[in-house]
Design an enzyme around this catalytic site. Structure first.
Site, PDB file in Angstrom:
ATOM      1  N   ASP A 125       5.851  63.197  54.060  1.00 52.00           N
ATOM      2  CA  ASP A 125       5.140  63.456  52.796  1.00 52.00           C
ATOM      3  C   ASP A 125       4.192  64.639  52.966  1.00 52.00           C
ATOM      4  O   ASP A 125       4.111  65.523  52.111  1.00 52.00           O
ATOM      5  CB  ASP A 125       4.409  62.194  52.293  1.00 52.00           C
ATOM      6  CG  ASP A 125       3.589  61.490  53.367  1.00 52.00           C
ATOM      7  OD1 ASP A 125       3.705  61.843  54.561  1.00 52.00           O
ATOM      8  OD2 ASP A 125       2.807  60.578  53.004  1.00 52.00           O
ATOM      9  N   TYR A 167      22.523  57.961  55.806  1.00 46.26           N
ATOM     10  CA  TYR A 167      23.774  58.446  55.236  1.00 46.26           C
ATOM     11  C   TYR A 167      24.972  57.680  55.782  1.00 46.26           C
ATOM     12  O   TYR A 167      26.016  57.615  55.144  1.00 46.26           O
ATOM     13  CB  TYR A 167      23.975  59.934  55.556  1.00 46.26           C
ATOM     14  CG  TYR A 167      23.341  60.885  54.588  1.00 46.26           C
ATOM     15  CD1 TYR A 167      21.987  60.824  54.304  1.00 46.26           C
ATOM     16  CD2 TYR A 167      24.106  61.868  53.966  1.00 46.26           C
ATOM     17  CE1 TYR A 167      21.407  61.723  53.429  1.00 46.26           C
ATOM     18  CE2 TYR A 167      23.527  62.769  53.088  1.00 46.26           C
ATOM     19  CZ  TYR A 167      22.184  62.689  52.825  1.00 46.26           C
ATOM     20  OH  TYR A 167      21.618  63.585  51.957  1.00 46.26           O
ATOM     21  N   LYS A 179       8.564  59.592  59.440  1.00 46.16           N
ATOM     22  CA  LYS A 179       7.696  58.710  58.665  1.00 46.16           C
ATOM     23  C   LYS A 179       7.319  57.558  59.591  1.00 46.16           C
ATOM     24  O   LYS A 179       7.598  56.380  59.313  1.00 46.16           O
ATOM     25  CB  LYS A 179       8.445  58.248  57.392  1.00 46.16           C
ATOM     26  CG  LYS A 179       7.605  57.485  56.395  1.00 46.16           C
ATOM     27  CD  LYS A 179       6.563  58.333  55.687  1.00 46.16           C
ATOM     28  CE  LYS A 179       5.692  57.475  54.791  1.00 46.16           C
ATOM     29  NZ  LYS A 179       4.552  58.218  54.221  1.00 46.16           N
TER      30      LYS A 179
HETATM   31  C1  IPM Z   1      23.738  68.911  51.362  1.00 48.53           C
HETATM   32  C2  IPM Z   1      24.193  68.105  50.190  1.00 48.53           C
HETATM   33  C3  IPM Z   1      24.991  66.894  50.683  1.00 48.53           C
HETATM   34  C4  IPM Z   1      24.070  66.082  51.569  1.00 48.53           C
HETATM   35  C5  IPM Z   1      25.595  66.022  49.573  1.00 48.53           C
HETATM   36  C6  IPM Z   1      26.441  66.814  48.616  1.00 48.53           C
HETATM   37  C7  IPM Z   1      26.360  64.865  50.135  1.00 48.53           C
HETATM   38  O1  IPM Z   1      23.122  67.730  49.394  1.00 48.53           O
HETATM   39  O2  IPM Z   1      24.594  69.346  52.158  1.00 48.53           O
HETATM   40  O3  IPM Z   1      22.539  69.121  51.485  1.00 48.53           O
HETATM   41  O4  IPM Z   1      23.263  65.302  51.063  1.00 48.53           O
HETATM   42  O5  IPM Z   1      24.166  66.242  52.780  1.00 48.53           O
END
Ligand code: IPM
Ligand code: MG
Length: 357
Positions: A223, A142, A191
């Site tokens: 998985d 992320y 994983k």
């Molecule tokens: C969550 C959501 C967010 C994430 C998105 C909206 C960015 O899916 O809080 O689970 O992926 O963290």
């Protein structure tokens, strides 16, 4: 006690459910003699429309000045075509990072009264399940380097997963501590048969495991975990995993409880301040129609009282009120299953819970 709470209503059903949760918090605070102040700030698509960016500095500053933050949801089709760094979701990642919230707790339990809403068969559910997902929230793919470059097949996009020992250790310790307070079983999901980050993750978790001999520790590939969750969810107590795996597995886990509209989450860092939000999204299809289930947001408010303010009795009052209202048979549309009668609106469900409190 005096509680200063930043409200990030966001988009879609966000405003309705945050207002419900705020009303429940206000009622609870007054029952216990606390004073609660709410300050709303813009985030997500609502902020893009008002001031041209998803996470205005004023919002970050306001959250940093508050004792805790309650968030609805962000995003919607209106903003889907914006470039990645200007999308509403970017604000969510931005605020998590700005507040240093690297731990995401996502509890998922099966309410006996909602048994029929779970898609799992009786013999799979057995005596029920109560799982706590500990998701790493400010690292991994992320937040890794991303972009475009020339690749073997021409121009390509890339995202990178990176984890340091420090990041793995701090989330690992939280997970072990969480397990100590619950069933003392911890499963780390990775994983490691493919990813280098997962191999470091696993090695680091094993080192921490030595400090917690009372915790029954295990590892599982992601998985397999996705399969085990629907094959035998009762085997899990606490799960610890990376940002992306946690995102995916928590949606799966919520669905087997019956409705994603029920699940709360707490995002925590080093201090007392946290951000509390339902794990569901902005549900643009039902936004503004008073159909949303406010329970996930309301339970997020309860988590806030417990984790940010140490007000366990107050938190329990809310949780018990939710249990009672469900036991009495009250349902919003998402959890009505084949029960009789019309579903409650978001407003009515909130009123029912407040009545019990
Ligand atoms: C969550 C959501 C967010 C994430 C998105 C909206 C960015 O899916 O809080 O689970 O992926 O963290
Ligand atoms: Mg998600």
């Amino acid at each position: 006690m005096e509680l200063n709470i930043a409200l990030l209503r966001g988009d879609g059903i966000g405003p309705e459910i945050v207002d419900s949760a705020a009303a429940v918090l206000e009622k609870t605070a007054s029952e216990f003699g606390h004073r609660i102040y709410f300050t709303p700030y813009l985030i997500g698509g609502a902020a893009i429309n008002a001031v041209g960016k998803p996470l205005p500095q004023e919002t970050v500053d306001g959250c940093l000045a508050s004792d805790s933050v309650l968030l609805g949801a962000v995003g919607g089709p209106e903003w889907d075509d914006l470039p990645g760094d200007r999308r509403p979701e970017k604000a969510l990642l931005g605020i998590r990072a700005a507040l240093g919230l690297y731990t995401n707790l996502r509890p998922a339990k099966l309410y006996p009264s909602l048994r029929s809403a779970s898609p799992l068969r009786d013999e799979i559910v057995g005596s029920g399940f109560d799982i706590m997902i500990v998701r790493e929230l400010t690292g991994g793919i992320y937040f890794g380097e991303r972009g475009y470059r020339e690749g073997r097949f021409g121009r390509e996009a890339f995202d990178t997963e990176a984890y340091s020992v420090t990041e793995i250790e701090r989330i690992g310790r939280i997970a072990f501590e969480t397990a100590m307070k619950r069933g003392r079983r911890l499963c780390s999901i990775d994983k490691a048969n493919v990813l280098e980050t997962s191999r470091l993750w696993r090695k680091t978790m094993h080192t921490i495991a030595e400090e917690y001999p009372e915790v029954e520790y295990s590892d599982m590939f992601v998985d397999n975990a996705a399969m085990q969750l629907v094959r035998c969810p009762g085997q899990f107590d606490v799960i610890v995993t990376s940002n992306m795996f946690g995102d995916i597995l928590s949606d799966e886990t919520s669905q087997i409880t019956g409705s994603i509209g029920m699940l709360a989450s707490a995002s925590l860092g080093e201090g007392k301040r946290g951000m509390y939000e339902p794990i569901h999204g902005s549900a643009p299809d039902i936004a503004g129609q008073d159909k949303a289930n406010p329970i996930a947001a309301i339970l997020s408010g309860a988590m806030m009282l417990r984790y940010s303010f140490g007000l366990s009795e107050e938190a329990e009052r809310i949780e018990k009120a939710v249990d009672k209202v469900l036991e009495e048979g009250w349902r919003t549309a998402d959890i009505i299953g084949n029960s009789e009668g019309a579903p409650l609106t978001c407003t009515k469900m909130t009123e029912k819970i407040i009545e019990v409190i």
